[in-house]
Design a protein around this motif. Sequence first.
Motif, mmCIF file in Angstrom:
data_model
loop_
_atom_site.group_PDB
_atom_site.id
_atom_site.type_symbol
_atom_site.label_atom_id
_atom_site.label_comp_id
_atom_site.label_asym_id
_atom_site.label_seq_id
_atom_site.Cartn_x
_atom_site.Cartn_y
_atom_site.Cartn_z
ATOM 1 N N LEU A 33 32.662 7.719 -42.631
ATOM 2 C CA LEU A 33 32.135 9.044 -42.925
ATOM 3 C C LEU A 33 32.272 9.978 -41.723
ATOM 4 O O LEU A 33 32.550 11.166 -41.880
ATOM 5 N N SER A 34 32.080 9.453 -40.520
ATOM 6 C CA SER A 34 32.265 10.277 -39.329
ATOM 7 C C SER A 34 33.710 10.724 -39.198
ATOM 8 O O SER A 34 34.004 11.863 -38.826
ATOM 9 N N GLY A 35 34.648 9.804 -39.513
ATOM 10 C CA GLY A 35 36.060 10.167 -39.472
ATOM 11 C C GLY A 35 36.410 11.235 -40.485
ATOM 12 O O GLY A 35 37.200 12.148 -40.197
ATOM 13 N N VAL A 36 35.831 11.137 -41.685
ATOM 14 C CA VAL A 36 36.063 12.147 -42.719
ATOM 15 C C VAL A 36 35.598 13.511 -42.235
ATOM 16 O O VAL A 36 36.288 14.525 -42.411
ATOM 17 N N ARG A 37 34.414 13.564 -41.615
ATOM 18 C CA ARG A 37 33.899 14.835 -41.097
ATOM 19 C C ARG A 37 34.833 15.409 -40.046
ATOM 20 O O ARG A 37 35.120 16.615 -40.024
ATOM 21 N N SER A 38 35.342 14.539 -39.180
ATOM 22 C CA SER A 38 36.239 14.993 -38.128
ATOM 23 C C SER A 38 37.521 15.580 -38.712
ATOM 24 O O SER A 38 37.988 16.641 -38.277
ATOM 25 N N HIS A 328 33.557 23.763 -21.508
ATOM 26 C CA HIS A 328 33.273 23.855 -22.932
ATOM 27 C C HIS A 328 33.957 22.705 -23.659
ATOM 28 O O HIS A 328 35.119 22.396 -23.393
ATOM 29 N N TRP A 329 33.200 22.049 -24.547
ATOM 30 C CA TRP A 329 33.735 20.968 -25.368
ATOM 31 C C TRP A 329 33.812 21.424 -26.819
ATOM 32 O O TRP A 329 33.010 22.257 -27.259
ATOM 33 N N LEU A 330 34.776 20.893 -27.554
ATOM 34 C CA LEU A 330 34.985 21.336 -28.933
ATOM 35 C C LEU A 330 33.783 21.055 -29.820
ATOM 36 O O LEU A 330 33.433 21.853 -30.681
ATOM 37 N N ASP A 331 33.140 19.904 -29.622
ATOM 38 C CA ASP A 331 32.058 19.560 -30.530
ATOM 39 C C ASP A 331 31.096 18.610 -29.831
ATOM 40 O O ASP A 331 31.438 17.969 -28.832
ATOM 41 N N SER A 332 29.899 18.543 -30.352
ATOM 42 C CA SER A 332 28.896 17.604 -29.860
ATOM 43 C C SER A 332 27.935 17.311 -30.998
ATOM 44 O O SER A 332 27.483 18.228 -31.684
ATOM 45 N N GLU A 333 27.627 16.049 -31.210
ATOM 46 C CA GLU A 333 26.766 15.643 -32.319
ATOM 47 C C GLU A 333 25.350 15.349 -31.869
ATOM 48 O O GLU A 333 24.591 14.693 -32.587
ATOM 49 N N PHE A 334 24.966 15.826 -30.693
ATOM 50 C CA PHE A 334 23.622 15.562 -30.193
ATOM 51 C C PHE A 334 23.139 16.743 -29.360
ATOM 52 O O PHE A 334 23.923 17.610 -28.948
ATOM 53 N N LEU A 346 19.226 13.240 -28.424
ATOM 54 C CA LEU A 346 18.827 13.236 -29.832
ATOM 55 C C LEU A 346 20.055 13.478 -30.704
ATOM 56 O O LEU A 346 20.627 14.576 -30.693
ATOM 57 N N TRP A 347 20.466 12.454 -31.450
ATOM 58 C CA TRP A 347 21.586 12.607 -32.370
ATOM 59 C C TRP A 347 21.147 13.444 -33.563
ATOM 60 O O TRP A 347 20.123 13.161 -34.179
ATOM 61 N N VAL A 348 21.910 14.460 -33.885
ATOM 62 C CA VAL A 348 21.546 15.360 -34.982
ATOM 63 C C VAL A 348 22.469 15.190 -36.187
ATOM 64 O O VAL A 348 22.306 15.876 -37.194
ATOM 65 N N TYR A 349 23.442 14.283 -36.066
ATOM 66 C CA TYR A 349 24.325 13.955 -37.191
ATOM 67 C C TYR A 349 24.242 12.458 -37.457
ATOM 68 O O TYR A 349 24.091 11.658 -36.537
ATOM 69 N N ARG A 350 24.356 12.108 -38.704
ATOM 70 C CA ARG A 350 24.352 10.709 -39.120
ATOM 71 C C ARG A 350 25.512 10.509 -40.078
ATOM 72 O O ARG A 350 25.498 11.048 -41.202
ATOM 73 N N GLY A 507 12.222 18.379 -46.682
ATOM 74 C CA GLY A 507 13.311 17.413 -46.706
ATOM 75 C C GLY A 507 12.820 15.990 -46.656
ATOM 76 O O GLY A 507 11.616 15.714 -46.490
ATOM 77 N N ASP A 508 13.743 15.073 -46.814
ATOM 78 C CA ASP A 508 13.434 13.644 -46.806
ATOM 79 C C ASP A 508 13.841 13.037 -45.473
ATOM 80 O O ASP A 508 14.611 13.615 -44.707
ATOM 81 N N VAL A 509 13.317 11.830 -45.229
ATOM 82 C CA VAL A 509 13.592 11.120 -43.988
ATOM 83 C C VAL A 509 14.238 9.787 -44.300
ATOM 84 O O VAL A 509 13.713 9.002 -45.087
ATOM 85 N N GLU A 510 15.402 9.546 -43.689
ATOM 86 C CA GLU A 510 16.047 8.240 -43.817
ATOM 87 C C GLU A 510 15.374 7.269 -42.848
ATOM 88 O O GLU A 510 15.348 7.502 -41.639
ATOM 89 N N PRO A 511 14.812 6.178 -43.346
ATOM 90 C CA PRO A 511 14.010 5.297 -42.485
ATOM 91 C C PRO A 511 14.806 4.571 -41.407
ATOM 92 O O PRO A 511 14.238 4.111 -40.418
ATOM 93 N N SER A 512 16.123 4.446 -41.569
ATOM 94 C CA SER A 512 16.919 3.655 -40.626
ATOM 95 C C SER A 512 17.486 4.461 -39.472
ATOM 96 O O SER A 512 18.375 3.983 -38.765
ATOM 97 N N LEU A 513 17.006 5.686 -39.278
ATOM 98 C CA LEU A 513 17.517 6.497 -38.173
ATOM 99 C C LEU A 513 17.186 5.840 -36.839
ATOM 100 O O LEU A 513 16.061 5.376 -36.630
ATOM 101 N N PRO A 514 18.150 5.792 -35.918
ATOM 102 C CA PRO A 514 17.873 5.184 -34.604
ATOM 103 C C PRO A 514 16.929 6.057 -33.784
ATOM 104 O O PRO A 514 16.843 7.268 -33.971
ATOM 105 N N GLN A 515 16.235 5.434 -32.865
ATOM 106 C CA GLN A 515 15.326 6.159 -31.978
ATOM 107 C C GLN A 515 16.112 7.098 -31.066
ATOM 108 O O GLN A 515 17.267 6.820 -30.722
#
Length: 773
Positions: A33-38, A328-334, A346-350, A507-515
């Motif tokens: 899924l991360s590859g698809v987003r990229s 400057h970097w093209l993207d950052s997921e945190f 803090l990761w903001v994408y899953r 919104g909802d919360v996915e319980p398996s999110l990493p700390q």
Amino acid sequence: MAEAHQAVAFQFTITPEGIDLQLSYQALNQIYLSGVRSWKKRVSRVRNSLIKGVYPASPSSWLFVAIGILATMYMQSDPSMGLITKIHSTLVSSDHMTFSQSSTMVSALVFSTLLWLSLILALRFCLKLLLSYHQWMFEKHGRMSNTTKVWVPLVRLLSSRKPLLYSYQSSLPHLPVPAIQDTVSRYLESVRPLLTDPEFKRMSDLANEFESNLGNRLQRYLKLKALWATNYVSDWWEEYVYLRSRGPIMVNSNYYGMDFLYVTPTSVQAARAGNTITALLLYRRKVNREELKPSRVPGTVIPLCAAQCERMFNTTRTPGVETDVLQHWLDSEFVAVYHRGRYFRLWVYRAGRLLSPREIEDQIQRILDDASPPLPGEEKLGALTAGDRIPWAQMRKQYFSSGVNKRSLDIIERAAFFVTLDDEEQGMRGDDPEGNLDRYAKSLLHGKCYDRWFDKSFSVVIYKNGKSGLNAEHSWADAPTVAHLWEYTLATDAFQLGYTEDGHCKGDVEPSLPQPQRLVWNIPAEAQVSSSLAVAQALADDVDCHVFPFREFGKGRIKKCRVSPDAFIQISLQLAYYRDRGGFCLTYEASMTRLFREGRTETVRSCSNESCAFITALESGETEEECRRLFQLASERHQNLYRMAMTGAGIDRHLFCLYVVSKYLGVESPFLKEVLSEPWRLSTSQTPVQQMNLFDLKNHPDFISLGGGFGPVADDGYGVSYIIVGEDMVNFHVSSKYSCSQTVSNVSVSWSSETSHTVVGNHIYTRQYSQAF
């Protein structure tokens, strides 16, 4: 750690029976899924490049051109006047085509493509010529010239297609280099009311000598640069004014933006952080996809340069011994988060999905609930970004170039932006709302000097009571760009994302999110963070900030007087300074030059002969009729100066670039040296409001923006920022230094029976004239 195990896609062990291979399908799915987003982002960038590359035409217009050419050929007509035949003979002779009919078709398509590209270039050239016309700005309201009457529909016609954020970039004109005699003449006119006759004679002699000798030589080099550079000012302005400054950027360069004045959407700190971070990331998505509408001159279809949006996110200023560098970097997921002396990632994408506001709130709450103490040297590490630049550059090279320190620093610098979870409460509250507003401004400007990361493009601050704000680094962009971002963030937070009845995010919360990940540091005891903190603390303690919402009247009454609100405020500031210090001073008002490609700012020298004449007449007791006449002349003069600055006919950027050329050539100019050393004791700027019209201020009058402010430019001067809100309110931010006994930012109100004026620090509104005009 559980999250570490989830990140492993496969494991294998060697046993007597062979290799035991274990696949984690959940981890593989996350990778997929991360590859698809990229890839989606790559495809989107290519698509946008094509669309904006052919603007003001569209990619589909090629099909209409091709069909038109083929249709005329079918009717036994040659629209190419023999070019298709030449292309056909070239294709056949090169043995690329064997069938006459197919080669003729390809030849027609090649000609159609060439014709289409030629038409695009012609349209872009025409649009560039149209956008180079600025005379419309100097025409009085209701007195449009015939040229402008023709120009307006032509601009609308070529701008009729829905543009992407950067569609106009290649059609914007380049900033022109003014004639040196015009700049020198305008400079002498601007300083005439500030100098005595002997001083003005001496300055005139220096100016004339410079113009007739060295100036022409420097001008030739500058014109040569303007031939190939996109903008002859911006790169030098960024490097020499911002990045080469070796003093602290905190207070001296960085500026701040505030939350709503009366409204705090929620008092839950984690929830406010969740919605704010989400809104900022939604804005970043719009920037990346170029879905934002290009900014325009208010009330017109004239576009403004959008180049400053490119480095809004994933950007940091890294220190150097001689000069800093913007990375400057093209993207950052945190994002990087600071709370009570600890740093977190803090990761903001899953798996390519942006976390919901409630999920981000949940992650923020985990950070707030984390009771672990800071590591040795971690708590006040941010002070390195607040102190002098050379010690920070040396410390960075010595202690942060390898190991865990480098990895943790990379996370902060590569983050989308920086977030501070402040343990204080701020805002207009309690028994001392005025004093609390002042403390709120100081907190955003410098905080504790170590709980912000001043090098980041911007740092968001979320206070314990849910109030918010930001601190922005200045080198990558100017305040209107950040104000556009902050306006979207506040409006999206309050009116689109919203909160539940108990103040939490939706919104909802996915319980398996990493700390959230604690950053690890190994900072030696000899690392002198304390010296940078001492420098920053002394600077912060010296800043006197005052925020003043002026409610007596606003632009509604001023416009009834047929006076520009900005001119009215600027003349009021001149009058205030005169009454405060007994004289006039060199006054800086920021004006944009974004009508040109990669344009940034120009200086409006607001203290003019006309404004000084009005103030002198008012103070000497001239008749009301005479004062009214002089005030009208002063306001018209100010508007003309502002328009000249916007259209490339300013003074200071031209002289600044001539000075840079002189340094490259190794020659000295007494005139340029003296001009660039003059202090700006009154530095002013207007913050734009309602750039995006995301909500109606009339229906939501409590959602008034406080705007933002900055520190004083001169040690013995004032920094004044103001935002004109609605029809009946103006918010002011005044800053000065306690160390100067002649300046004070706090409010002092006095009433005169003769002129009935209000004095606010160094702000004066002359109520008599607002009613008389």
